[in-house]
Scaffold this active site. Structure first.
Site, PDB file in Angstrom:
ATOM      1  N   GLY A 192       0.834  -1.208   0.000  1.00  0.00           N
ATOM      2  CA  GLY A 192       0.000   0.000   0.000  1.00  0.00           C
ATOM      3  C   GLY A 192       0.863   1.250   0.000  1.00  0.00           C
ATOM      4  N   SER A 228       1.602   3.179  -2.450  1.00  0.00           N
ATOM      5  CA  SER A 228       1.344   4.089  -3.567  1.00  0.00           C
ATOM      6  C   SER A 228       0.788   5.435  -3.126  1.00  0.00           C
ATOM      7  CB  SER A 228       0.360   3.437  -4.547  1.00  0.00           C
ATOM      8  OG  SER A 228      -0.853   3.124  -3.895  1.00  0.00           O
ATOM      9  N   ARG A 229       0.131   5.459  -1.974  1.00  0.00           N
ATOM     10  CA  ARG A 229      -0.490   6.723  -1.526  1.00  0.00           C
ATOM     11  C   ARG A 229      -0.708   6.663  -0.016  1.00  0.00           C
ATOM     12  NH1 ARG A 229      -6.335   5.649  -1.571  1.00  0.00           N
ATOM     13  NH2 ARG A 229      -6.583   3.537  -2.380  1.00  0.00           N
ATOM     14  N   ASN A 236      -2.536  -7.720  -5.706  1.00  0.00           N
ATOM     15  CA  ASN A 236      -3.504  -7.740  -4.606  1.00  0.00           C
ATOM     16  C   ASN A 236      -2.941  -8.595  -3.475  1.00  0.00           C
ATOM     17  OD1 ASN A 236      -5.665  -8.181  -2.902  1.00  0.00           O
ATOM     18  ND2 ASN A 236      -6.912  -9.266  -4.417  1.00  0.00           N
ATOM     19  N   ASN A 281       1.384  -2.404   5.431  1.00  0.00           N
ATOM     20  CA  ASN A 281       0.519  -1.221   5.563  1.00  0.00           C
ATOM     21  C   ASN A 281      -0.773  -1.322   4.756  1.00  0.00           C
ATOM     22  OD1 ASN A 281       0.023   1.919   5.731  1.00  0.00           O
ATOM     23  ND2 ASN A 281       0.123   1.416   3.550  1.00  0.00           N
ATOM     24  N   SER A 326      -4.227  -0.393  13.829  1.00  0.00           N
ATOM     25  CA  SER A 326      -5.114   0.770  13.983  1.00  0.00           C
ATOM     26  C   SER A 326      -5.545   0.835  15.442  1.00  0.00           C
ATOM     27  CB  SER A 326      -6.354   0.582  13.109  1.00  0.00           C
ATOM     28  OG  SER A 326      -7.338   1.531  13.430  1.00  0.00           O
ATOM     29  N   TYR A 342     -13.763  -4.294  10.199  1.00  0.00           N
ATOM     30  CA  TYR A 342     -12.462  -3.603  10.215  1.00  0.00           C
ATOM     31  C   TYR A 342     -11.790  -3.794  11.580  1.00  0.00           C
ATOM     32  CZ  TYR A 342      -9.071   0.224   9.647  1.00  0.00           C
ATOM     33  OH  TYR A 342      -7.911   0.980   9.555  1.00  0.00           O
ATOM     34  N   LYS A 385      -8.206  -5.696  12.359  1.00  0.00           N
ATOM     35  CA  LYS A 385      -7.036  -5.041  12.950  1.00  0.00           C
ATOM     36  C   LYS A 385      -6.636  -5.694  14.279  1.00  0.00           C
ATOM     37  CE  LYS A 385      -6.124  -2.068   9.724  1.00  0.00           C
ATOM     38  NZ  LYS A 385      -4.831  -2.069   8.997  1.00  0.00           N
ATOM     39  N   ILE A 391      -6.008   9.577  10.756  1.00  0.00           N
ATOM     40  CA  ILE A 391      -4.961  10.162   9.910  1.00  0.00           C
ATOM     41  C   ILE A 391      -5.623  10.680   8.630  1.00  0.00           C
ATOM     42  CG2 ILE A 391      -2.730   9.719   8.766  1.00  0.00           C
ATOM     43  CD1 ILE A 391      -2.650   9.090  11.815  1.00  0.00           C
TER      44      ILE A 391
HETATM   45  N1  LIG Z   1      -6.219   6.763   7.626  1.00  0.00           N
HETATM   46  C1  LIG Z   1      -6.441   6.434   8.875  1.00  0.00           C
HETATM   47  O1  LIG Z   1      -7.019   7.207   9.660  1.00  0.00           O
HETATM   48  C2  LIG Z   1      -5.968   5.123   9.425  1.00  0.00           C
HETATM   49  C3  LIG Z   1      -6.104   4.893  10.794  1.00  0.00           C
HETATM   50  C4  LIG Z   1      -5.689   3.685  11.329  1.00  0.00           C
HETATM   51  C5  LIG Z   1      -5.123   2.731  10.513  1.00  0.00           C
HETATM   52  N2  LIG Z   1      -5.006   2.959   9.173  1.00  0.00           N
HETATM   53  C6  LIG Z   1      -4.404   1.896   8.366  1.00  0.00           C
HETATM   54  O2  LIG Z   1      -3.268   2.395   7.696  1.00  0.00           O
HETATM   55  C7  LIG Z   1      -3.107   1.720   6.453  1.00  0.00           C
HETATM   56  C8  LIG Z   1      -3.023   2.748   5.324  1.00  0.00           C
HETATM   57  O3  LIG Z   1      -4.193   3.536   5.374  1.00  0.00           O
HETATM   58  P1  LIG Z   1      -4.415   4.825   4.459  1.00  0.00           P
HETATM   59  O4  LIG Z   1      -5.298   5.709   5.217  1.00  0.00           O
HETATM   60  O5  LIG Z   1      -3.131   5.306   3.923  1.00  0.00           O
HETATM   61  O6  LIG Z   1      -5.287   4.145   3.288  1.00  0.00           O
HETATM   62  P2  LIG Z   1      -5.526   4.596   1.783  1.00  0.00           P
HETATM   63  O7  LIG Z   1      -5.234   6.028   1.613  1.00  0.00           O
HETATM   64  O8  LIG Z   1      -6.880   4.079   1.447  1.00  0.00           O
HETATM   65  O9  LIG Z   1      -4.406   3.742   0.983  1.00  0.00           O
HETATM   66  C9  LIG Z   1      -4.474   2.342   1.016  1.00  0.00           C
HETATM   67  C10 LIG Z   1      -3.255   1.760   0.328  1.00  0.00           C
HETATM   68  O10 LIG Z   1      -3.369   0.322   0.376  1.00  0.00           O
HETATM   69  C11 LIG Z   1      -3.330  -0.192  -0.949  1.00  0.00           C
HETATM   70  N3  LIG Z   1      -4.184  -1.368  -1.054  1.00  0.00           N
HETATM   71  C12 LIG Z   1      -5.514  -1.444  -0.813  1.00  0.00           C
HETATM   72  N4  LIG Z   1      -5.961  -2.691  -1.024  1.00  0.00           N
HETATM   73  C13 LIG Z   1      -4.878  -3.411  -1.397  1.00  0.00           C
HETATM   74  C14 LIG Z   1      -4.714  -4.763  -1.770  1.00  0.00           C
HETATM   75  N5  LIG Z   1      -5.744  -5.627  -1.805  1.00  0.00           N
HETATM   76  N6  LIG Z   1      -3.483  -5.198  -2.119  1.00  0.00           N
HETATM   77  C15 LIG Z   1      -2.430  -4.325  -2.124  1.00  0.00           C
HETATM   78  N7  LIG Z   1      -2.535  -3.030  -1.780  1.00  0.00           N
HETATM   79  C16 LIG Z   1      -3.756  -2.585  -1.430  1.00  0.00           C
HETATM   80  C17 LIG Z   1      -3.809   0.944  -1.835  1.00  0.00           C
HETATM   81  O11 LIG Z   1      -3.326   0.740  -3.136  1.00  0.00           O
HETATM   82  P3  LIG Z   1      -4.132   1.305  -4.424  1.00  0.00           P
HETATM   83  O12 LIG Z   1      -4.080   2.787  -4.339  1.00  0.00           O
HETATM   84  O13 LIG Z   1      -3.379   0.785  -5.577  1.00  0.00           O
HETATM   85  O14 LIG Z   1      -5.517   0.769  -4.299  1.00  0.00           O
HETATM   86  C18 LIG Z   1      -3.167   2.141  -1.133  1.00  0.00           C
HETATM   87  O15 LIG Z   1      -1.802   2.248  -1.499  1.00  0.00           O
HETATM   88  C19 LIG Z   1      -4.302   0.763   6.334  1.00  0.00           C
HETATM   89  O16 LIG Z   1      -3.924  -0.512   6.771  1.00  0.00           O
HETATM   90  C20 LIG Z   1      -5.309   1.364   7.295  1.00  0.00           C
HETATM   91  O17 LIG Z   1      -6.211   0.411   7.778  1.00  0.00           O
HETATM   92  C21 LIG Z   1      -5.414   4.127   8.609  1.00  0.00           C
END
Ligand SMILES: NC(=O)c1ccc[n+]([C@@H]2O[C@H](COP(=O)([O-])OP(=O)(O)OC[C@H]3O[C@@H](n4cnc5c(N)ncnc54)[C@H](OP(=O)(O)O)[C@@H]3O)[C@@H](O)[C@H]2O)c1
Length: 255
Positions: free
Chosen positions: A9, A11-12, A60, A87, A146, A159, A163, A192
């Site tokens: 993950g 990429s962004r 994936n 991640n 998380s 979710y 986690k 975040i």
């Molecule tokens: N944002 C928050 O508040 C928060 C809080 C607690 C925990 N988290 C955790 O932190 C991590 C990153 O979150 P984020 O907010 O940065 O999420 P995000 O902006 O939605 O980015 C998700 C990343 O995961 C990749 N991804 C999704 N499904 C995938 C799959 N099946 N196989 C490979 N890659 C996959 C996506 O790739 P593509 O772009 O190519 O789809 C993207 O790079 C996650 O595990 C999330 O649960 C986030």
């Protein structure tokens, strides 16, 4: 030899900030994400500008074949894997009451967040075992779980379960891999600012205004990346199986 880090993950969002930070720390970075490389050119150009060597693998994490290809490509491109940052993760496509949750949604979230992480870690750990120690350890694995590993949100129970599962993976792999000189850590982000939280921005904005977090602001991807970077260096050599909250103090029980 340059050390290599896989960031799933990457990429962004949080994963990209981690990839960028580890690149600046001197790692060659392998990014794994579902979208094609071209779609992420803007971010990838930033890595290039930093002088970071990277390799992009589209796939994936829920697929056995894609996980195997990720490991193979990382090894053939850079010669080994020294860091794995688990991640990649998804939220349920639709938030809904626990009493209405579908098996399909449960399988989707668990399949990526928990099962994907479990078996990619297994594959990478087995690869690390074939490699010599580099410095004081053979490898580092960091899981991005998380606050939802502990905090109940009844509108996205799948979710939370996924986690909580990731946290147990931290414990299990830390226990098994300590004897192999591979250390396993976990970061628990709170709220975040990324695409994942964009759809519920107003809800969290108002909670922040009401003072839900002692540090009264959104967390940034870079806040998480800083902690991951510390775990990937040599600052925590007598520590494994621990987690750190990156949540502005949200975990503090208050009266
Ligand atoms: N944002 C928050 O508040 C928060 C809080 C607690 C925990 N988290 C955790 O932190 C991590 C990153 O979150 P984020 O907010 O940065 O999420 P995000 O902006 O939605 O980015 C998700 C990343 O995961 C990749 N991804 C999704 N499904 C995938 C799959 N099946 N196989 C490979 N890659 C996959 C996506 O790739 P593509 O772009 O190519 O789809 C993207 O790079 C996650 O595990 C999330 O649960 C986030």
């Amino acid at each position: 030899m340059k050390k290599t880090a896989i960031v799933t993950g990457g990429s962004r969002g949080i994963g990209f900030a981690i990839a960028r930070r580890l690149g600046l720390d001197g790692f060659a970075v392998v990014i794994f994400a579902t979208t094609p490389e071209e779609k992420n050119k803007e971010n990838l150009k930033l890595l290039e500008a930093d002088g970071t060597e990277y390799h992009y693998v589209q796939g994936n994490i829920g697929s056995t074949e894609d996980r195997r290809r990720l490991v193979d490509e990382a090894v053939s491109r850079f010669g080994g894997i020294h860091v794995l940052v688990n991640n990649a993760g998804v939220a349920p496509k639709v938030r809904g009451d626990l009493l209405e949750m579908t098996e399909e949604s449960f399988d989707y979230v668990i399949g990526i967040n928990t099962k994907g992480t479990m078996f990619l870690t297994q594959a990478v750990a087995n690869q690390m075992l074939k490699q010599p120690m580099v410095g004081k350890k053979r490898g580092t694995i960091v899981n991005v779980s998380s606050c939802s590993a502990e905090v109940s949100s009844v509108n996205r129970g799948e979710y939370c379960v996924s986690k909580a599962g990731v946290s147990m993976l931290t414990t299990l792999y830390a226990d098994r891999l300590a004897r192999e000189d591979i250390l396993v850590h976990e970061v628990r982000p709170g709220v975040i600012s990324t695409d994942m939280t964009a759809g519920v921005h107003e809800k969290y904005e108002s909670l922040i205004e009401q003072g839900i977090f002692p540090i009264a602001r959104w967390g940034t991807p870079e806040d998480v990346a800083g902690a991951v970077s510390a775990f990937c260096g040599d600052a925590f050599l007598y520590t494994t199986g621990n987690y750190i909250d990156i949540d502005g103090g949200f975990h503090i029980k208050r009266l």
